[in-house]
Write a protein that holds these residues in place. Structure first.
Motif, PDB file in Angstrom:
ATOM      1  N   GLN A  24       9.493  -9.943  -0.748  1.00 18.79           N
ATOM      2  CA  GLN A  24      10.002  -9.961   0.627  1.00 18.79           C
ATOM      3  C   GLN A  24       8.978  -9.416   1.609  1.00 18.79           C
ATOM      4  N   ILE A  25       8.313  -8.332   1.247  1.00 18.39           N
ATOM      5  CA  ILE A  25       7.234  -7.780   2.060  1.00 18.39           C
ATOM      6  C   ILE A  25       6.000  -7.652   1.164  1.00 18.39           C
ATOM      7  N   THR A  26       4.886  -8.180   1.652  1.00 21.57           N
ATOM      8  CA  THR A  26       3.638  -8.150   0.887  1.00 21.57           C
ATOM      9  C   THR A  26       2.560  -7.499   1.728  1.00 21.57           C
ATOM     10  N   ALA A  27       1.959  -6.459   1.204  1.00 16.48           N
ATOM     11  CA  ALA A  27       0.855  -5.769   1.882  1.00 16.48           C
ATOM     12  C   ALA A  27      -0.438  -6.109   1.161  1.00 16.48           C
ATOM     13  N   ILE A  28      -1.408  -6.674   1.885  1.00 16.01           N
ATOM     14  CA  ILE A  28      -2.708  -7.011   1.309  1.00 16.01           C
ATOM     15  C   ILE A  28      -3.718  -5.973   1.778  1.00 16.01           C
ATOM     16  N   LEU A  29      -4.197  -5.163   0.838  1.00 17.93           N
ATOM     17  CA  LEU A  29      -5.151  -4.096   1.151  1.00 17.93           C
ATOM     18  C   LEU A  29      -6.564  -4.582   0.886  1.00 17.93           C
ATOM     19  N   GLY A  30      -7.495  -4.079   1.664  1.00 22.83           N
ATOM     20  CA  GLY A  30      -8.896  -4.417   1.437  1.00 22.83           C
ATOM     21  C   GLY A  30      -9.776  -3.789   2.484  1.00 22.83           C
ATOM     22  N   ARG A  31     -11.034  -3.624   2.140  1.00 26.15           N
ATOM     23  CA  ARG A  31     -11.989  -3.057   3.085  1.00 26.15           C
ATOM     24  C   ARG A  31     -12.255  -4.057   4.212  1.00 26.15           C
ATOM     25  N   ASN A  32     -12.962  -3.635   5.243  1.00 26.73           N
ATOM     26  CA  ASN A  32     -13.325  -4.532   6.336  1.00 26.73           C
ATOM     27  C   ASN A  32     -14.191  -5.678   5.808  1.00 26.73           C
ATOM     28  N   ASP A  33     -13.991  -6.862   6.389  1.00 22.76           N
ATOM     29  CA  ASP A  33     -14.766  -8.048   6.018  1.00 22.76           C
ATOM     30  C   ASP A  33     -14.576  -8.465   4.565  1.00 22.76           C
ATOM     31  N   SER A  34     -13.423  -8.160   4.007  1.00 25.22           N
ATOM     32  CA  SER A  34     -13.151  -8.611   2.640  1.00 25.22           C
ATOM     33  C   SER A  34     -12.461  -9.972   2.614  1.00 25.22           C
ATOM     34  N   GLY A  35     -12.123 -10.502   3.793  1.00 25.24           N
ATOM     35  CA  GLY A  35     -11.502 -11.826   3.847  1.00 25.24           C
ATOM     36  C   GLY A  35      -9.995 -11.805   3.972  1.00 25.24           C
ATOM     37  N   LYS A  36      -9.422 -10.634   4.276  1.00 20.23           N
ATOM     38  CA  LYS A  36      -7.957 -10.542   4.379  1.00 20.23           C
ATOM     39  C   LYS A  36      -7.420 -11.457   5.480  1.00 20.23           C
ATOM     40  N   SER A  37      -8.072 -11.447   6.627  1.00 17.11           N
ATOM     41  CA  SER A  37      -7.596 -12.270   7.749  1.00 17.11           C
ATOM     42  C   SER A  37      -7.689 -13.758   7.424  1.00 17.11           C
ATOM     43  N   ASN A  38      -8.715 -14.145   6.666  1.00 15.82           N
ATOM     44  CA  ASN A  38      -8.870 -15.553   6.297  1.00 15.82           C
ATOM     45  C   ASN A  38      -7.714 -16.037   5.432  1.00 15.82           C
ATOM     46  N   HIS A 421       6.524   3.161  -1.998  1.00 16.68           N
ATOM     47  CA  HIS A 421       7.819   3.127  -2.672  1.00 16.68           C
ATOM     48  C   HIS A 421       8.119   1.736  -3.240  1.00 16.68           C
ATOM     49  N   ARG A 422       7.239   0.766  -2.921  1.00 17.83           N
ATOM     50  CA  ARG A 422       7.395  -0.594  -3.444  1.00 17.83           C
ATOM     51  C   ARG A 422       6.044  -1.054  -3.987  1.00 17.83           C
ATOM     52  N   PRO A 423       5.622  -0.501  -5.103  1.00 21.34           N
ATOM     53  CA  PRO A 423       4.294  -0.855  -5.630  1.00 21.34           C
ATOM     54  C   PRO A 423       4.143  -2.334  -5.946  1.00 21.34           C
ATOM     55  N   ASP A 424       5.258  -3.026  -6.205  1.00 19.09           N
ATOM     56  CA  ASP A 424       5.180  -4.459  -6.490  1.00 19.09           C
ATOM     57  C   ASP A 424       4.810  -5.270  -5.259  1.00 19.09           C
ATOM     58  N   ALA A 425       4.805  -4.621  -4.087  1.00 22.63           N
ATOM     59  CA  ALA A 425       4.498  -5.333  -2.841  1.00 22.63           C
ATOM     60  C   ALA A 425       3.032  -5.242  -2.460  1.00 22.63           C
ATOM     61  N   GLN A 454      -4.845   5.033  -2.846  1.00 29.45           N
ATOM     62  CA  GLN A 454      -4.944   6.360  -3.452  1.00 29.45           C
ATOM     63  C   GLN A 454      -4.494   7.441  -2.469  1.00 29.45           C
ATOM     64  N   VAL A 455      -4.923   7.317  -1.230  1.00 30.55           N
ATOM     65  CA  VAL A 455      -4.528   8.296  -0.221  1.00 30.55           C
ATOM     66  C   VAL A 455      -3.023   8.235   0.007  1.00 30.55           C
ATOM     67  N   ALA A 456      -2.486   7.012   0.092  1.00 31.20           N
ATOM     68  CA  ALA A 456      -1.048   6.858   0.311  1.00 31.20           C
ATOM     69  C   ALA A 456      -0.248   7.507  -0.808  1.00 31.20           C
ATOM     70  N   LEU A 457      -0.690   7.314  -2.042  1.00 27.66           N
ATOM     71  CA  LEU A 457       0.014   7.914  -3.179  1.00 27.66           C
ATOM     72  C   LEU A 457      -0.098   9.429  -3.141  1.00 27.66           C
ATOM     73  N   ALA A 458      -1.282   9.920  -2.784  1.00 29.55           N
ATOM     74  CA  ALA A 458      -1.466  11.369  -2.720  1.00 29.55           C
ATOM     75  C   ALA A 458      -0.602  11.976  -1.622  1.00 29.55           C
ATOM     76  N   LEU A 459      -0.547  11.316  -0.467  1.00 27.23           N
ATOM     77  CA  LEU A 459       0.272  11.822   0.626  1.00 27.23           C
ATOM     78  C   LEU A 459       1.749  11.772   0.270  1.00 27.23           C
ATOM     79  N   SER A 460       2.140  10.731  -0.440  1.00 23.02           N
ATOM     80  CA  SER A 460       3.537  10.621  -0.861  1.00 23.02           C
ATOM     81  C   SER A 460       3.890  11.752  -1.821  1.00 23.02           C
ATOM     82  N   GLN A 461       2.971  12.042  -2.730  1.00 21.93           N
ATOM     83  CA  GLN A 461       3.203  13.145  -3.675  1.00 21.93           C
ATOM     84  C   GLN A 461       3.241  14.482  -2.939  1.00 21.93           C
TER      85      GLN A 461
END
Length: 493
Positions: A24-38, A421-425, A454-461
């Protein structure tokens, strides 16, 4: 239909993204210029709300490859969609042998042609022995009826029976067989009617059943074409938002209407039109009331619009409770924002608010206006919330999850936009000179790619630890994590 997965090939930095699963919700993570916008741009091209258009080989085909390799049917987008029960029933009505289909596919290349498929569609099948058995009973019965006729009528009916017998011999090409079988059945019916010959009820039923089988096969090709067209008609629209231009805090309504009439509306005017749509205001009505000098009605409409927008902004903007008011000053409309809970409740023009609030306000107005009435549209958002405070980014993510029934696919490199909280996303985009942009359905990649997660998981913990009773009470009251909890975050690559 719900988008189950997609795959992008031969587009800009992407040679082959690999299949990307989309909940239902998909988050695509990546560094700058990794092609996410493409990824979003290519997916959007399959069924854009603005209408289908050709892709540009010069602009969109991977630069390291020769243009001669690019053709109209060079694949770019491949998608897989899940059908709900009502859609499956609707498809089976069009094409009966598609009753078991649960997923459909759709794709496009550089031209405007799109292709579709029905996953798991069964092959055409016939009960050969049943058809042969019925033919063996019908042909002798017709010839027996012909024996009772005069010589010329008998010969005509016997010829029709022989033609029927020959046409009903099955061939591997069922479609071609069905065309001949339908014609032979029609000729047999006409010959029997002309001779006033009749079959028994049981034999008549067999003839009807053979007609139904032959027609169902003959109709399969056009039915399959209609089923594929149905898939295209059912495809949800893609709405891609990669910019949220600032809304002007002051707008000249008369000038806006004039530019709109001339077809010369600037981005500021188009955004003002969206603001009016969200607020329930009609610029033409406001101008007409001005010309009639009906200030009371104008002010009532403006007050109502301010209350509507304020209620939504307060629900979504958690930083503090702000108030929005629209002030009509002759041909001008000002958007004023105040903080009623402050010691000094001073109204400030939207242009003078913080960049973060201006972004959020523009996002709310643009997004709401573009998506209102979009139904089951799939929303594609490129780096939403970049200018927002960390807590406001988290509020934005909650807004996506709680306030939209639409599927949302968004790109980000902010840890506060990662749905831990939704690692499958979570999906990760990586790039290399050899492979181009690729996407993993698992949290895979180099240190920079995985850093937001990693930061998100650490902050969540950290937040979970801080929330435990009787643990670092003074730190919890101050809202500041203790040093030993911060250190793991600081040590991340």
């Amino acid at each position: 239909m719900r988008l189950a997965s997609f795959q992008i090939t031969n587009f800009r930095s992407i040679n082959d993204s690999g299949p990307i699963d989309t909940p239902q919700i998909t988050a695509i993570l990546g560094r700058n210029d990794s092609g996410k916008s493409n990824l979003l741009r290519a997916l959007h091209s399959l069924n854009p709300a603005e209408g289908l258009a050709e892709l540009s080989p010069i602009k969109d085909f991977p630069r390291h490859r020769r243009l001669e390799e690019c053709h109209g049917d060079t694949p770019v987008v491949a998608t897989r969609w899940s059908l709900d029960d009502s859609e499956r029933a609707e498809l089976a009505q069009i094409l009966p042998r598609a009753a078991g289909v649960r997923h459909v596919t759709a794709g496009r290349g550089y031209g405007t042609a799109r292709w579709t498929g029905l996953e798991g569609l069964g092959d055409l099948s016939l009960d050969v022995s049943d058809i042969k058995g019925k033919v063996r009973k019908i042909v002798p019965a017709v010839k027996a009826a012909a024996e009772k006729l005069a010589e010329q009528a008998r010969a005509t009916l016997e010829q029709a029976a022989d033609a029927f017998d020959a046409a009903m011999i099955l061939s591997p090409d069922y479609i071609r067989w069905s065309a001949g079988a339908v014609a032979a059945l029609q000729s047999l019916r006409k010959a029997m009617a002309a001779a006033d010959a009749e079959l028994s009820d049981k034999q008549e039923q067999m003839l009807v059943e053979l007609e139904e089988v032959a027609r169902s096969i003959a109709n399969d090709t056009p039915a399959l074409a209609r089923a594929k067209e149905w898939v295209l008609q059912k495809l949800p629209r893609f709405i891609c938002v990669d910019e949220y231009p600032a809304l002007p805090g002051r707008q000249n309504i008369a000038e806006h209407l004039a530019r709109k009439g001339w077809g010369q509306a600037a981005p500021e005017q188009r955004n003002f039109e969206k603001l009016c749509k969200v607020a329930g205001l009609d610029p033409q009505q406001l101008q007409d009331l001005l010309e009639k000098n009906d200030q009371a009605t104008r002010n009532q409409l403006a007050n109502r619009a301010g209350s509507v927008v304020t209620a939504e902004i307060r629900r979504l903007w958690k930083d503090r409770e702000l108030k929005v008011r629209f002030n009509l000053d002759g041909p001008y409309m000002d958007t004023l924002v105040s903080d009623p809970n402050r010691a000094y409740d001073v109204e400030v023009n939207l242009d003078e608010r913080s960049r973060g609030f201006q972004w959020f306000f523009s996002f709310y107005v643009t997004f709401f206006a573009d998506t209102k009435g979009a139904g089951d549209a799939v929303l594609l958002l490129d780096e939403p919330g970049l200018h927002l405070h960390a807590r406001s980014q988290a509020d934005l993510l909650a807004h996506f999850e709680q306030d939209f029934g639409n599927q949302i696919i968004y790109t980000t490199h902010s840890p506060f936009m990662v749905p831990v909280h939704r690692p499958d996303a979570v999906r990760t985009a990586s790039t290399s000179e050899a492979a181009g942009t690729t996407v993993s359905n698992k949290a895979e990649g180099d240190a920079r790619t995985l850093y937001p997660l990693q930061v998100a998981l650490a902050l969540s913990q950290t937040a979970g630890e801080a929330a435990k009773p009787q643990q670092r009470e003074s730190t919890a009251r101050a809202g500041v994590p203790s040093r030993e909890l911060i250190e793991p975050v600081a040590s991340l690559p």
